[in-house]
Write a protein that holds these residues in place. Structure first.
Motif, PDB file in Angstrom:
ATOM      1  N   HIS A  96       0.816  -1.215   0.000  1.00  9.13           N
ATOM      2  CA  HIS A  96       0.000   0.000   0.000  1.00  9.13           C
ATOM      3  C   HIS A  96       0.847   1.261   0.000  1.00  9.13           C
ATOM      4  CE1 HIS A  96      -2.832  -2.700   2.634  1.00  9.13           C
ATOM      5  NE2 HIS A  96      -2.642  -3.198   1.439  1.00  9.13           N
ATOM      6  N   GLY A  97       2.071   1.184  -0.531  1.00  8.35           N
ATOM      7  CA  GLY A  97       2.965   2.322  -0.472  1.00  8.35           C
ATOM      8  C   GLY A  97       2.451   3.554  -1.178  1.00  8.35           C
ATOM      9  N   ASP A  98       1.488   3.399  -2.094  1.00  7.27           N
ATOM     10  CA  ASP A  98       0.975   4.547  -2.839  1.00  7.27           C
ATOM     11  C   ASP A  98      -0.231   5.203  -2.169  1.00  7.27           C
ATOM     12  OD1 ASP A  98      -0.648   2.354  -3.269  1.00  7.27           O
ATOM     13  OD2 ASP A  98      -1.101   2.848  -5.356  1.00  7.27           O
ATOM     14  N   LEU A  99      -0.706   4.646  -1.047  1.00 13.08           N
ATOM     15  CA  LEU A  99      -1.879   5.222  -0.389  1.00 13.08           C
ATOM     16  C   LEU A  99      -1.528   6.522   0.322  1.00 13.08           C
ATOM     17  CD1 LEU A  99      -3.669   2.126   1.185  1.00 13.08           C
ATOM     18  CD2 LEU A  99      -4.090   3.223  -1.019  1.00 13.08           C
ATOM     19  N   LEU A 100      -2.509   7.398   0.430  1.00 11.40           N
ATOM     20  CA  LEU A 100      -2.324   8.703   1.055  1.00 11.40           C
ATOM     21  C   LEU A 100      -1.777   8.577   2.472  1.00 11.40           C
ATOM     22  CD1 LEU A 100      -2.803  11.813   1.106  1.00 11.40           C
ATOM     23  CD2 LEU A 100      -5.146  11.318   1.864  1.00 11.40           C
ATOM     24  N   VAL A 101      -2.298   7.620   3.240  1.00 10.87           N
ATOM     25  CA  VAL A 101      -1.911   7.515   4.652  1.00 10.87           C
ATOM     26  C   VAL A 101      -0.443   7.173   4.838  1.00 10.87           C
ATOM     27  CG1 VAL A 101      -4.205   6.894   5.454  1.00 10.87           C
ATOM     28  CG2 VAL A 101      -2.627   5.087   4.738  1.00 10.87           C
ATOM     29  N   ASN A 102       0.216   6.664   3.792  1.00 14.36           N
ATOM     30  CA  ASN A 102       1.621   6.290   3.895  1.00 14.36           C
ATOM     31  C   ASN A 102       2.570   7.334   3.324  1.00 14.36           C
ATOM     32  OD1 ASN A 102       0.964   3.788   5.032  1.00 14.36           O
ATOM     33  ND2 ASN A 102       0.692   2.854   3.036  1.00 14.36           N
ATOM     34  N   GLN A 103       2.035   8.469   2.904  1.00 10.15           N
ATOM     35  CA  GLN A 103       2.867   9.495   2.270  1.00 10.15           C
ATOM     36  C   GLN A 103       3.353  10.522   3.282  1.00 10.15           C
ATOM     37  OE1 GLN A 103       3.649   9.007  -0.928  1.00 10.15           O
ATOM     38  NE2 GLN A 103       2.285   7.227  -0.913  1.00 10.15           N
ATOM     39  N   ASP A 104       4.469  11.154   2.945  1.00 12.89           N
ATOM     40  CA  ASP A 104       5.041  12.211   3.777  1.00 12.89           C
ATOM     41  C   ASP A 104       5.301  13.454   2.923  1.00 12.89           C
ATOM     42  OD1 ASP A 104       5.329  10.594   6.172  1.00 12.89           O
ATOM     43  OD2 ASP A 104       7.015   9.611   5.188  1.00 12.89           O
ATOM     44  N   GLY A 105       5.537  14.571   3.604  1.00  9.47           N
ATOM     45  CA  GLY A 105       6.037  15.769   2.964  1.00  9.47           C
ATOM     46  C   GLY A 105       5.199  16.277   1.810  1.00  9.47           C
ATOM     47  N   MET A 106       5.899  16.700   0.746  1.00  8.55           N
ATOM     48  CA  MET A 106       5.239  17.321  -0.390  1.00  8.55           C
ATOM     49  C   MET A 106       4.258  16.373  -1.077  1.00  8.55           C
ATOM     50  SD  MET A 106       4.791  20.034  -2.086  1.00  8.55           S
ATOM     51  CE  MET A 106       6.179  21.058  -1.577  1.00  8.55           C
ATOM     52  N   ARG A 107       4.640  15.095  -1.176  1.00 11.41           N
ATOM     53  CA  ARG A 107       3.751  14.136  -1.833  1.00 11.41           C
ATOM     54  C   ARG A 107       2.433  14.032  -1.074  1.00 11.41           C
ATOM     55  NH1 ARG A 107       1.579  12.340  -6.242  1.00 11.41           N
ATOM     56  NH2 ARG A 107       1.109  10.105  -6.260  1.00 11.41           N
TER      57      ARG A 107
END
Length: 426
Positions: A96-107
């Motif tokens: 699930h690396g592309d899910l919103l909950v796993n994102q940081d910073g600008m992304r």
């Protein structure tokens, strides 16, 4: 009583903790607000102030492992004082690396900006009009029937249709979405065949539909929500890739299903267990928002969220090495005696109850919190308005002296497996 000291018990696999976590959290809090877990190798943060510290520190703590939990092994062995480059190099190996909950910073900021058209005041107001009408219909059918099962029969279908309306999912497709979500394992479940890959099933199923919706609206714009979603741009003016919008739409649709349904059924449990409170809210529905906030504090549907230390840092006075996995125990913080007086007691109108952490805090705070509060408030208003009394079904849960209810065995979600109630109509 479990013979192991609390830090040696496995929060992720011990079913007794998954079903009833509060004594465990209390025991961990007595050790300290930040405790080294022995299995798995992770830190559990239970103190209110310490949880906020982690949730707001986006520089040192990453949401890299947010959707899988701190018990999930990293796809690499952390090396050095800063593992940012390792994390990026192995990101594709994290589920699930592309899910919103796993994102940081600008992304994360970019993807979050795509949600803006769904949560504008005008859109939420339009959605509330649907919620009110639909809630009245759902409650009317349940009360006429005289009984119902709150978790799966009433709450889950209700919140599914609410978020479908928010996203503009065509009416003819909503039942299909609900069916695939109902058949999926619960997040963090310990009792179902629920390996990580299985949770992608509903998202992949819905992705096909959302891809078609977005392509259609980009080719043939209409005055609807899907068109706004299909034509939204990043802050720099660039149009998002189709896959980003599809992933975001599927995430929004799936993310609030279980949590909102659990919150509604938990709220109903408080009402059927305390008839005096039920009567009080029936007489004065303006108290319902305060009631919901105390339910959220005491029995919020999300037990924990998870982080990964990106670099050597601290939580309070505790040294945290780069690569350390973190359990941010929201449910423990909501009962921290340093923050709350008589923290295990339900207190109607508790001062600053809305400062609970059930919707998290910081950049990853739940964007759907206003919607969750509104949908639960409106359907509770209908239940109380259309009934004289709501009570436990003794047939399913036993008499008061021997009453039994069961909670899901999940390290992530706190919620009843089922709740059968009887409705006495007004």
């Amino acid at each position: 009583m479990n013979a192991l000291s609390p830090e040696k018990r496995n929060f992720f696999t011990d079913i007794s903790i998954c079903r009833e976590p509060y004594q465990y959290f209390s025991d961990m809090l007595k050790i300290g607000p930040v405790v080294e877990m022995k299995s798995p190798d992770a830190l559990m943060v239970t103190g209110y102030d310490e949880c906020i510290e982690v949730l707001r520190n986006h520089k040192d703590f990453s949401s890299y492992n947010s959707s899988v939990g701190a018990g999930y092994p990293l796809p690499f062995t952390p090396e050095g004082d800063d593992i940012s480059e390792q994390m990026e190099a192995h990101k594709s190996e994290m589920p699930h690396g592309d899910l919103l909950v796993n994102q940081d910073g600008m992304r994360h900021s970019e993807l979050r900006s795509l949600m803006n058209p769904l949560f504008t005041p005008s859109r939420l107001k339009a959605n509330e009009a649907f919620i009110k009408e639909y809630a009245a219909e759902v409650v009317k059918q349940a009360v006429e029937k005289g009984h119902g099962e709150m978790v799966n029969e009433i709450s889950t279908p209700f919140v599914t249709m609410v978020v479908a309306d928010l996203l503009g999912v065509p009416t003819e497709d909503r039942a299909k979405f609900r069916a695939v979500i109902d058949s999926a394992p619960r997040p963090g479940s310990m009792t179902e065949n629920s390996n990580t890959e299985e949770f992608t099933g509903p998202l992949e199923y819905m992705a096909r539909f959302f891809a078609e919706y977005i392509i259609d609206r980009r080719n043939t714009p209409k005055d609807d929500v899907l068109t706004k979603l299909a034509t939204i741009t990043y802050p720099d003016g660039n149009l998002p890739e189709l896959k980003d919008l599809v992933t975001l739409a599927g995430t929004i649709f799936g993310a609030g299903q279980d949590t909102s349904a659990k919150l509604l059924s938990t709220s109903m449990r408080f009402l059927v267990e305390n008839q005096e409170l039920q009567s009080q809210l029936r007489s004065d529905p303006t108290l319902i928002p305060a009631f919901i906030e105390e339910v959220l504090r005491l029995e919020g549907p999300t037990k924990a969220t998870f982080r990964l230390a990106r670099r050597n840092t601290k939580i309070g006075d505790v040294e945290v090495p780069a690569g350390k996995r973190i359990v941010v125990a929201l449910a423990a913080a909501n009962r921290d005696p340093k923050r709350w007086e008589n923290p295990h007691d339900f207190q109607m109108g508790r001062k600053r109850a809305q400062e609970h952490l059930s919707f998290s805090r910081g950049a990853h705070a739940c964007a759907g919190a206003p919607l969750a509060r509104a949908e639960i408030r409106m359907i509770l208003e209908e239940f109380l308005a259309q009934t004289l009394r709501i009570e436990y079904s003794a047939e399913h849960h036993g008499l008061e002296s021997e009453r039994q209810v069961e909670y899901d065995a999940s390290f992530f979600i706190r919620g009843l497996s089922s709740l059968h109630v009887n409705f006495i109509p007004a």
